[in-house]
Enzyme design. Structure first.
Site, PDB file in Angstrom:
ATOM      1  N   ASP A   1       0.860  -1.201   0.000  1.00  0.00           N
ATOM      2  CA  ASP A   1       0.000   0.000   0.000  1.00  0.00           C
ATOM      3  C   ASP A   1       0.890   1.243   0.000  1.00  0.00           C
ATOM      4  O   ASP A   1       2.076   1.181   0.357  1.00  0.00           O
ATOM      5  CB  ASP A   1      -0.950   0.017   1.205  1.00  0.00           C
ATOM      6  CG  ASP A   1      -0.227   0.103   2.549  1.00  0.00           C
ATOM      7  OD1 ASP A   1       0.849  -0.544   2.703  1.00  0.00           O
ATOM      8  OD2 ASP A   1      -0.713   0.821   3.438  1.00  0.00           O
TER       9      ASP A   1
ATOM     10  N   GLU B   1       0.163  -0.797   5.890  1.00  0.00           N
ATOM     11  CA  GLU B   1       1.241  -0.178   6.666  1.00  0.00           C
ATOM     12  C   GLU B   1       1.029   1.331   6.808  1.00  0.00           C
ATOM     13  O   GLU B   1       1.242   1.911   7.883  1.00  0.00           O
ATOM     14  CB  GLU B   1       2.599  -0.445   6.005  1.00  0.00           C
ATOM     15  CG  GLU B   1       3.795  -0.170   6.932  1.00  0.00           C
ATOM     16  CD  GLU B   1       4.251   1.289   6.918  1.00  0.00           C
ATOM     17  OE1 GLU B   1       4.920   1.714   7.881  1.00  0.00           O
ATOM     18  OE2 GLU B   1       3.938   2.022   5.951  1.00  0.00           O
TER      19      GLU B   1
END
Lengths: 460, 460
Positions: free
Chosen positions: B86, B150
């Site tokens: 991500d 994250e």
């Protein structure tokens, strides 16, 4: 048929016409709405023409001015009625219960952007004139000046007044663009605050930074902007800009006494806006702070990440819109210069600041003993059946100062609206009863102004 | 053929594959990008399958986890490689020279959101493994754990680790998700800061108010928010939250000395971000403030009118995102509770405040004498031809703490990126050379970790 009967009998039509005007999204602050500005001007010019006025739309460097005159009362005073057809931006849209440009009636109130500020109040004069015309010729000569830039500080109206000074010549200027003191307190307003509006830009780093990699060592534009804003006032609510209070006219004992008599309750006032306190400058009552003391408010702020979730970024840039309300004795240009000089001196180390002046307006005070001001009081008494109050307004109508300096005529402020109308806010509204009384007051006012002019001649 | 030759010879393909991954707008903070999250996960799962890994996509309560393993080295250590697919939101879009999700090469750098954080660094390990496979079987057992949350604090990864603890069992965990100290200073990172991230909402009045009608007596949500932000730090740059500094581990003389030797110049550092100063906590050097001291930054702020022109409004509400970087000795949950308790006590009269905890992450410090940490140092020395530095990082990888507590394995942080890559900022990039060296380092590291495991057995 009395004027009252006429106004009652034609109210439905008066409301339909106002709704048509309110449906036009005439937002002057945003260029995207330019076509709607033109449509609103054309609507008013068309209506005034049907009332037998010589009406036209005059282009300016910005939005157009609607001018109309009917001069059929030789020897009678000439009354210039000022209003504006532009409105504030409707943001935030999601706070509106019904769309800002689809006028809706709920519990006796007309909800729409511009309902009270100023389409509703300005159009009440148009309908007031129409009501009088059913009784014969107007008792005074009437000129309408309806501008489209009031909400952005009327940048082009002074030039317009200068260019048309002789044409606009009048014995008295009438404006209805504010709020009376309370529902049951008809009001003549004799003072207004001025305005200085600036935008502050703060730059720390030349880009947004990862707060992990740089947090602790990099200048944060938002934190620094917050410090600047905080340093603009001391813990007594006084503005810290050197020289800011120089030359301000003190309140007279008469004013303090007169206002202390008005029906005002701090707890009720706070409750009306859902506030838990009324912070402000120490040493003054709420009404004194609102009408006769200058103030400073941040009107908008932005910087960094405003979206969903948690972005760990140090903003490189941040900005804020800051405006100061001014009182007699303060000059907007001087105040703007003072804050532009001051902010760099209070900016934290690491802040690169820019202070841009957006616009300003002169504070004004009007002579309470003027014959036309007294006539306004009589007109209100006739409509509302009680003695009017003489107050000041906390808002600004920059153009009022220009009228006084360029047209040399007294300005009479007779407000039909209320603060509860929430001008400039979501769900702005105007009470049906206030619109109807506004129309009636306008007609009565023109009659009283005619008599005032007559007695002035008699005594001559 | 040497590993170096293999990596050089296959680099074009390695870059094409990374570009494909970078074109997928996998923004985890905004639900609107959910489909792209899935596509990114599928891309990685597919690639690892072609390398002979047993790969799969595991759903979580949020975005999916990609897990893959190749366990063909009996007796050799098992290495768990962690990364995330991500990326941060690309805002502000207008600051990007080329679109964030159209990777572009300029002057030897790959420009794209996620180029360095963390797609480029994570994919270097995928290609490192691929390079090793051309030489035969892998010298260690390899497990890939690539998550999709994250950038929003890995809200679901701890539950995932607990559920798959036995499957994820490893002798060492390798992470490349940060910046090495300088272009010519290969770095092993042995400490990271933690994070506490909150959102503050301030309410003054129950609606936006006309600054003319209310200015001077109504609470202004923006001014009050600015006061709260300012009061969070004193004039020495120290955070004023009571108990905030309790329990913090002091810097050792060894650390102060080791870091003082590093090539760092404040003026150059400030110049690299276009800053005129480096404000921060008094009594510490810049590197000490970045790596071993906690800090507080406003990450975003909003309120009132942000559009064109000058709207004279007093904002009823304002908000800000505020995060604190934490160091060993501080607990995120405790710090979040402290600021939630503290802000109401410093809020000005008239302010109604709400402080919402968004997420947090534990600070960590890693044992410098660990055999695998030394192996990482040797791998870097082999690739870069110089002794690596041992530093800490100012950022947070919340999951590192979870790895240590749940998987009981040492975590080795070997960063291929640079702060100059501008992670989290517009125009994020990753040097072509760093990507190539990252691939080579990954391969060398797996070899060194194999030897470290071997010597560990020999000495047994």
């Amino acid at each position: 048929m009395t004027l009252k009967d006429v106004v009652e009998g034609t109210y439905a039509q008066a409301q339909d016409e106002l709704f048509e005007l309110l449906r036009i999204a005439s937002v002057s602050a945003d260029p995207a709405y330019k076509p709607e500005m033109q449509r609103a001007a054309e609507y008013l010019e068309g209506k005034l023409s049907t009332l037998g006025f010589t009406a036209r739309i005059d282009a300016t460097a910005g939005h157009p001015v609607v001018y109309a005159e009917r001069l059929q009362a030789p020897g009678a005073p000439t009354v210039l009625i000022y209003g504006h057809y532009d409105v504030q931006p409707p943001a935030p849209l999601d706070k509106w219960q019904t769309p800002p440009f689809e006028p809706t009636i709920r519990e006796g109130r007309i909800y729409a952007r511009g309902a009270t500020d100023d389409k509703g109040q300005a159009y009440a004069h148009v309908r007031g004139v129409e009501a009088l015309l059913t009784q014969g010729e107007l008792p005074v000569n009437v000129k309408f000046l309806l501008e489209g830039e009031e909400e952005i500080g009327s940048p082009n109206l002074e030039a317009y007044l200068e260019a048309h000074a002789s044409e606009l010549k009048a014995d008295v200027i009438v404006i209805s663009d504010g709020s009376r003191f309370a529902p049951d307190v008809p009001t003549v307003t004799y003072g207004l605050r001025g305005l200085s509006y600036v935008e502050v830009h703060v730059t720390g780093a030349n880009r947004d930074l990862h707060s992990g990699s740089y947090g602790g060592a990099a200048p944060n534009a938002i934190n620094m902007l917050a410090q600047i804003i905080t340093r603009l006032k001391d813990d007594q609510g006084r503005i810290t800009i050197p020289g800011f209070y120089d030359g301000i006219e003190d309140l007279t004992d008469e004013e303090r006494h007169m206002w202390a008599q008005l029906p005002h309750d701090d707890a009720e006032f706070a409750g009306s806006i859902g506030a838990s306190a009324l912070p402000g400058e120490a040493g003054y009552t709420t009404l004194e702070r609102l009408w006769a003391r200058p103030t400073l408010d941040v009107n908008g702020i932005w910087g960094g990440y405003q979206g969903k979730g948690s972005k760990t970024v140090i903003a490189g840039q941040a900005g804020a819109k800051i405006s100061m309300r001014l009182v007699p004795g303060q000059d907007p240009e001087r105040i703007t210069r003072l804050i532009q000089e001051y902010i760099p001196t209070i900016a934290p180390e690491g802040a690169q600041v820019e202070v841009v002046g957006l616009h300003g307006g002169q504070p004004v005070k009007i002579d309470l003993d003027n014959a036309y001001v007294r006539a306004a009081g009589r007109a209100l008494e006739a409509v509302y059946g009680k003695t009017p109050s003489f107050t000041r307004g906390g808002g600004s109508i920059p153009i009022v100062a220009a009228f006084r300096s360029l047209l040399k005529a007294p300005v009479v402020l007779v407000d039909f609206g209320l603060n509860a109308d929430a001008p400039h806010s979501p769900n702005e509204s105007f009470a049906v009863e206030d619109y109807r009384n506004g129309i009636l007051t306008s007609a009565a006012l023109l009659q009283e102004l005619g008599r005032a002019g007559q007695s002035a001649q008699d005594s001559a």
